[in-house]
Design a protein around this motif. Structure first.
Motif, PDB file in Angstrom:
ATOM      1  N   ARG A   1       0.855  -1.184   0.000  1.00  0.00           N
ATOM      2  CA  ARG A   1       0.000   0.000   0.000  1.00  0.00           C
ATOM      3  C   ARG A   1       0.888   1.230   0.000  1.00  0.00           C
ATOM      4  O   ARG A   1       1.739   1.393   0.858  1.00  0.00           O
ATOM      5  CB  ARG A   1      -0.916   0.019   1.213  1.00  0.00           C
TER       6      ARG A   1
ATOM      7  N   ASP B   1       0.919   4.890   0.674  1.00  0.00           N
ATOM      8  CA  ASP B   1       0.130   5.877   1.409  1.00  0.00           C
ATOM      9  C   ASP B   1       0.499   7.290   0.996  1.00  0.00           C
ATOM     10  O   ASP B   1       1.671   7.621   0.847  1.00  0.00           O
ATOM     11  CB  ASP B   1       0.372   5.723   2.918  1.00  0.00           C
TER      12      ASP B   1
ATOM     13  N   ALA C   1      -4.603   6.403  -0.879  1.00  0.00           N
ATOM     14  CA  ALA C   1      -3.610   5.327  -0.896  1.00  0.00           C
ATOM     15  C   ALA C   1      -3.904   4.420  -2.092  1.00  0.00           C
ATOM     16  O   ALA C   1      -5.042   4.314  -2.542  1.00  0.00           O
ATOM     17  CB  ALA C   1      -3.660   4.534   0.400  1.00  0.00           C
TER      18      ALA C   1
ATOM     19  N   ASP D   1      -3.151   0.401  -3.607  1.00  0.00           N
ATOM     20  CA  ASP D   1      -2.726  -0.964  -3.305  1.00  0.00           C
ATOM     21  C   ASP D   1      -2.348  -1.682  -4.589  1.00  0.00           C
ATOM     22  O   ASP D   1      -3.064  -1.591  -5.583  1.00  0.00           O
ATOM     23  CB  ASP D   1      -3.841  -1.769  -2.643  1.00  0.00           C
TER      24      ASP D   1
ATOM     25  N   SER E   1      -1.325  -5.720  -5.393  1.00  0.00           N
ATOM     26  CA  SER E   1      -1.157  -7.019  -4.744  1.00  0.00           C
ATOM     27  C   SER E   1      -1.341  -8.146  -5.743  1.00  0.00           C
ATOM     28  O   SER E   1      -1.860  -7.956  -6.843  1.00  0.00           O
ATOM     29  CB  SER E   1      -2.147  -7.173  -3.581  1.00  0.00           C
TER      30      SER E   1
ATOM     31  N   HIS F   1      -7.838   3.910  -2.274  1.00  0.00           N
ATOM     32  CA  HIS F   1      -8.505   4.278  -1.032  1.00  0.00           C
ATOM     33  C   HIS F   1      -8.490   5.794  -0.894  1.00  0.00           C
ATOM     34  O   HIS F   1      -7.424   6.415  -0.942  1.00  0.00           O
ATOM     35  CB  HIS F   1      -7.805   3.654   0.181  1.00  0.00           C
TER      36      HIS F   1
END
Length: 126
Positions: free
Chosen positions: A82, A84, A89, A91, A93, A121
């Motif tokens: 993540r 930030d 933010a 991600d 993955s 986010h």
């Protein structure tokens, strides 16, 4: 949601999470119970690990293990980062879905599906 895709409706009931550790580095453990046509009487366990590696970077690992399905069992192993920022933010993955499938002839087949993901986010509070 469900661990392995299917044509029928399934539901995962998540029991409250137990967190162990500090704000910068911790484990989450949650039991899961699945209901529905494909996962009736199934049990699972979710274990995740989160570690703040720098002020703007967090490592996370999300793992699910499904046990007891009449059609097979499944596991999801994933990890990512993540990134930030002050108000948002991102991600990145990769999850690996690993599961056995039993067909009508009682044969088992192991399936492994890579599932990369990207998340965004938006932080609404300071």
């Amino acid at each position: 949601g469900y661990l392995v895709g299917a044509n029928n409706t399934n539901t995962a009931i998540i029991i409250p999470t137990i967190s162990i550790g500090k704000k910068e580095s911790f484990f989450n453990i949650s039991p899961l119970f699945y209901t529905g046509n494909n996962y009736s009487d199934s049990f699972g366990l979710s274990v995740s690990y989160v570690k703040k590696t720098s002020p703007n970077l967090t490592f996370f690992s999300e793992n699910l293990v499904g046990i007891g399905s009449t059609n097979g069992s499944g596991t999801s192993i994933g990890a990512g980062f993540r990134f930030d920022r002050n108000r948002h933010a991102f991600d990145l993955s990769l999850n690996m879905l690993v599961f056995n499938v039993r067909n009508s002839y009682r044969n088992e087949r192991l399936n492994i599906i890579p599932a990369p993901s990207v998340g965004y986010h938006l932080k609404l509070s300071k």
